[in-house]
Structure formats: structure tokens, C-alpha cells
Design an enzyme around this catalytic site. Structure first.
Site, PDB file in Angstrom:
ATOM      1  N   MET A 151     -11.407 -27.673  18.477  1.00 21.47           N
ATOM      2  CA  MET A 151     -12.096 -28.931  18.931  1.00 21.47           C
ATOM      3  C   MET A 151     -12.927 -29.488  17.698  1.00 21.47           C
ATOM      4  O   MET A 151     -12.880 -30.819  17.485  1.00 21.47           O
ATOM      5  CB  MET A 151     -13.292 -28.816  19.858  1.00 21.47           C
ATOM      6  CG  MET A 151     -12.464 -28.379  21.310  1.00 21.47           C
ATOM      7  SD  MET A 151     -11.800 -29.732  21.837  1.00 21.47           S
ATOM      8  CE  MET A 151     -13.261 -31.098  22.082  1.00 21.47           C
ATOM      9  N   VAL A 163     -17.944 -21.417  18.847  1.00 22.78           N
ATOM     10  CA  VAL A 163     -17.429 -20.821  20.004  1.00 22.78           C
ATOM     11  C   VAL A 163     -18.476 -20.729  21.096  1.00 22.78           C
ATOM     12  O   VAL A 163     -19.588 -20.961  21.122  1.00 22.78           O
ATOM     13  CB  VAL A 163     -17.309 -19.135  19.453  1.00 22.78           C
ATOM     14  CG1 VAL A 163     -18.813 -18.777  19.198  1.00 22.78           C
ATOM     15  CG2 VAL A 163     -16.744 -18.209  20.540  1.00 22.78           C
ATOM     16  N   GLU A 164     -17.732 -20.654  22.285  1.00 23.99           N
ATOM     17  CA  GLU A 164     -18.432 -20.860  23.920  1.00 23.99           C
ATOM     18  C   GLU A 164     -19.418 -19.713  23.798  1.00 23.99           C
ATOM     19  O   GLU A 164     -19.128 -18.919  24.977  1.00 23.99           O
ATOM     20  CB  GLU A 164     -17.606 -21.359  24.715  1.00 23.99           C
ATOM     21  CG  GLU A 164     -18.140 -21.700  26.258  1.00 23.99           C
ATOM     22  CD  GLU A 164     -19.119 -23.266  25.780  1.00 23.99           C
ATOM     23  OE1 GLU A 164     -19.384 -23.765  27.016  1.00 23.99           O
ATOM     24  OE2 GLU A 164     -18.871 -23.740  24.988  1.00 23.99           O
ATOM     25  N   LYS A 190     -24.600 -19.941  19.763  1.00 17.21           N
ATOM     26  CA  LYS A 190     -24.877 -21.603  19.869  1.00 17.21           C
ATOM     27  C   LYS A 190     -26.518 -21.533  19.666  1.00 17.21           C
ATOM     28  O   LYS A 190     -27.029 -22.309  18.689  1.00 17.21           O
ATOM     29  CB  LYS A 190     -24.682 -22.069  20.898  1.00 17.21           C
ATOM     30  CG  LYS A 190     -23.194 -22.184  21.260  1.00 17.21           C
ATOM     31  CD  LYS A 190     -22.767 -23.097  22.494  1.00 17.21           C
ATOM     32  CE  LYS A 190     -21.429 -23.563  22.569  1.00 17.21           C
ATOM     33  NZ  LYS A 190     -20.682 -24.360  21.689  1.00 17.21           N
ATOM     34  N   SER A 203     -18.928 -26.697  27.228  1.00 16.87           N
ATOM     35  CA  SER A 203     -18.292 -27.112  28.309  1.00 16.87           C
ATOM     36  C   SER A 203     -19.294 -26.666  29.694  1.00 16.87           C
ATOM     37  O   SER A 203     -18.836 -26.962  30.647  1.00 16.87           O
ATOM     38  CB  SER A 203     -16.793 -26.800  28.152  1.00 16.87           C
ATOM     39  OG  SER A 203     -16.627 -25.344  27.958  1.00 16.87           O
ATOM     40  N   HIS A 207     -19.755 -33.928  25.344  1.00 18.20           N
ATOM     41  CA  HIS A 207     -18.769 -32.987  25.706  1.00 18.20           C
ATOM     42  C   HIS A 207     -17.460 -33.734  25.611  1.00 18.20           C
ATOM     43  O   HIS A 207     -17.285 -34.677  26.570  1.00 18.20           O
ATOM     44  CB  HIS A 207     -18.969 -32.382  26.978  1.00 18.20           C
ATOM     45  CG  HIS A 207     -17.778 -31.401  27.313  1.00 18.20           C
ATOM     46  ND1 HIS A 207     -17.433 -31.341  28.587  1.00 18.20           N
ATOM     47  CD2 HIS A 207     -17.118 -30.568  26.539  1.00 18.20           C
ATOM     48  CE1 HIS A 207     -16.352 -30.570  28.975  1.00 18.20           C
ATOM     49  NE2 HIS A 207     -16.400 -29.992  27.367  1.00 18.20           N
ATOM     50  N   ASN A 258     -10.081 -31.635  25.335  1.00 22.70           N
ATOM     51  CA  ASN A 258      -9.035 -31.284  24.493  1.00 22.70           C
ATOM     52  C   ASN A 258      -7.800 -31.907  24.923  1.00 22.70           C
ATOM     53  O   ASN A 258      -7.301 -31.591  26.173  1.00 22.70           O
ATOM     54  CB  ASN A 258      -9.001 -29.634  24.471  1.00 22.70           C
ATOM     55  CG  ASN A 258      -8.070 -29.078  23.456  1.00 22.70           C
ATOM     56  OD1 ASN A 258      -7.860 -30.153  22.238  1.00 22.70           O
ATOM     57  ND2 ASN A 258      -7.546 -28.103  23.337  1.00 22.70           N
ATOM     58  N   GLU A 293     -18.461 -36.655  28.212  1.00 24.82           N
ATOM     59  CA  GLU A 293     -19.528 -36.230  29.275  1.00 24.82           C
ATOM     60  C   GLU A 293     -20.739 -36.299  28.351  1.00 24.82           C
ATOM     61  O   GLU A 293     -20.814 -35.305  27.527  1.00 24.82           O
ATOM     62  CB  GLU A 293     -19.357 -35.133  30.017  1.00 24.82           C
ATOM     63  CG  GLU A 293     -18.119 -35.045  30.944  1.00 24.82           C
ATOM     64  CD  GLU A 293     -17.904 -33.770  31.799  1.00 24.82           C
ATOM     65  OE1 GLU A 293     -17.821 -33.763  32.820  1.00 24.82           O
ATOM     66  OE2 GLU A 293     -18.296 -32.633  31.197  1.00 24.82           O
ATOM     67  N   ASN A 306     -15.312 -29.881  34.683  1.00 26.11           N
ATOM     68  CA  ASN A 306     -14.930 -28.275  34.497  1.00 26.11           C
ATOM     69  C   ASN A 306     -15.368 -27.921  35.911  1.00 26.11           C
ATOM     70  O   ASN A 306     -14.981 -26.823  36.382  1.00 26.11           O
ATOM     71  CB  ASN A 306     -15.672 -27.676  33.461  1.00 26.11           C
ATOM     72  CG  ASN A 306     -14.842 -27.727  32.144  1.00 26.11           C
ATOM     73  OD1 ASN A 306     -13.530 -28.146  32.221  1.00 26.11           O
ATOM     74  ND2 ASN A 306     -15.340 -27.573  31.109  1.00 26.11           N
TER      75      ASN A 306
END
Length: 271
Positions: A1, A78-79, A84, A106, A127, A130, A139, A177
Site C-alpha cells: 500500500m 503492517v496492520e 503502529k 483498515s 484509508h 488496494n 475513507e 470492511n
């Protein structure tokens, strides 16, 4: 991303500082932008001169201090909430006064990430989807801690990129999502129950619901590991059984069958 976002922002005429943990990582991401834009030149959708100008606006770096001159800083790692929070605490210390800070998360609570930055009033979610270069929607997520001016500024920034912003409350999964991943999970459950084959379920949603791709092709594009992480977060925050990742998804992660990025997921991309 990160590469897609960098390309979108540079294409809109902004200078981009592309920061990664290592200089090699940042350079590799920029090289990915170079490859993607070269394909567009070959297809005739981008002029070579415009490509060179776009790439010239992207500066790879491993130095957090290089972000100090930025008006807008978007985190897109990374999520993982802990990772974060850690990087956003550092960003909050080096960012210039008045800079707009944002996360591309996300599913994670934006207000928690805003607090970690130490700049909660100037922080919101931005947000992208992809691939960021192709999908128009963004968003803009409004945590309770953000000032109205911060949210308005984020919306204006997104519009300036040629994207379509929507303003969303800071709720698990936001809009897309929260609707999309229970549906994808349900498709896996349907296949597990023997209702139809993967190919036929994909064909059904393309031909019967006018979706551009079926749920299994979309899961492969998103990445099975990413899908499981999103579903786990939705399940933890909403308590909805429909969001608990199906056994097939967890097994695929264990096996390393993560979709397009590994060459094999629900479909095979190795040929």
C-alpha cells in the site's frame, strides 16, 4: 500500500518523503512505483516525461527526521496495533507543528493510534483501498479526538489527489470492511459446506451481483493473512460470530498460501 499511496500523492504533484525502517526497504518500494509506472507508459496511459517527473518527486529515506518538513504524514505499516503505536509515537515527536497526521489502518481504532502520536487533535484516518492507484474511494475516519479542522483538511487533501473521500465514524471496519469481510468469510463458509465450488461461487458473484471479481479472487488479492487479521479485529471489536475467520482461512495462513503475493491462494497464479 505504501508504494501505491506514494504514487497517487506524487501523481497529484506533491513531493513525497517515502520513509521505511531501512534505506533498502524505501528504495525497493520506490522501485515498485517505477515498475508500475513503466507498465502504464507501455500501455500508453502515462507519458514518459510525466513518469520521470513523478518518480523525481519521491524521495526514499530511512530517517524519521526527514518527515519534519512534511505537511501531511500517512502511516501505512503492517496492520499491528503495537507496531503502529510505536512508530506513531516517534512520528508525533518529529512532525512539524500543524502537520496533518493520519493512519491508513483498515480496522484498528483510530482514536487509540491518535493518542499514541501525542497529537490527537491533528490525527485522523485516511484509508486507501488496494490498489490505491486504481480505486477511487478513500475513507476519512473521524475519531472523537480529531478537531473538525483536521477532518476537513484531510477531506480536502484527498479530493486534491483526485480521489472520492467519504467521512466515517471511528467504528470497527469503518464502512467498506465492516460490510465486505463478513461477506468474504461467508463465501468461505459456503464452500466449506459444499454448496458450490470456488470457481462457481466467484462466477455467481460476478454474473449475478455485477461484482468485478468473485470473493475468492478478491481474498487472493487482499492477501489471506491480511483478511484473517482484519476478521480477527472485527470479531474482537464487534463480537459478531460472522467475523470469526473460517478454519480454511487459518489453515491457508499456516500453509503460506496467502494469495497473489505468494503465487497461490484459492486460485493458482504460478503459471
Amino acid at each position: 500500500m505504501a508504494g501505491g499511496i506514494a504514487e497517487v500523492v506524487a501523481h497529484a504533484g506533491h513531493d513525497v518523503v517515502l520513509r521505511s525502517r531501512t534505506r533498502d526497504g524505501a528504495t525497493t518500494t520506490r522501485d515498485g512505483v517505477a515498475s508500475a509506472t513503466a507498465r502504464r507508459v507501455a500501455k500508453g496511459s502515462l507519458a514518459e516525461a510525466d513518469r520521470e517527473a513523478l518518480l523525481g518527486r519521491i524521495q526514499p529515506t530511512d530517517r524519521l527526521e526527514d518527515l519534519a518538513a512534511c505537511d501531511v504524514i500517512i502511516e501505512s505499516i503492517v496492520e499491528d496495533a503495537a507496531a503502529k503505536r510505536a512508530i506513531l509515537a516517534e512520528v508525533g515527536r518529529v512532525a512539524a507543528p500543524g502537520a496533518l497526521l493520519a493512519t491508513n489502518t483498515s480496522t484498528l481504532p483510530v482514536e487509540d493510534l491518535a493518542a499514541a502520536s501525542g497529537r490527537a487533535g491533528e490525527f485522523c484516518g485516511i484509508h486507501f483501498f488496494n490498489p490505491a492507484t486504481a480505486l477511487p474511494l478513500v475513507e476519512v475516519v473521524r475519531p472523537a479526538s480529531a478537531t473538525p479542522a483536521t477532518v476537513a483538511r484531510a477531506i480536502e487533501f484527498v479530493r486534491g489527489l483526485g480521489k472520492e473521500p467519504i467521512e466515517v465514524a471511528d467504528r470497527a471496519g469503518f464502512v467498506v470492511n465492516a460490510l465486505l469481510f463478513p461477506y468474504l468469510n461467508a463465501a468461505v463458509a459456503m464452500h466449506e459446506a459444499g454448496v458450490a465450488s470456488i470457481a462457481d461461487i466467484d462466477a455467481a458473484m460476478r454474473g449475478g451481483a455485477a461484482h468485478p471479481m468473485g470473493p475468492f479472487a478478491l481474498l487472493d488479492l487482499v492477501g489471506i493473512d491480511t483478511a484473517v487479521a482484519i476478521l480477527d479485529t472485527l470479531h474482537a471489536r464487534l463480537g459478531d460470530p460472522a467475523c470469526e475467520p473460517r478454519p480454511t482461512l487459518r489453515a491457508m495462513v499456516r500453509e503460506g498460501r496467502l494469495g497473489r503475493k505468494t503465487g497461490r491462494g484459492f486460485h493458482d497464479y504460478r503459471a
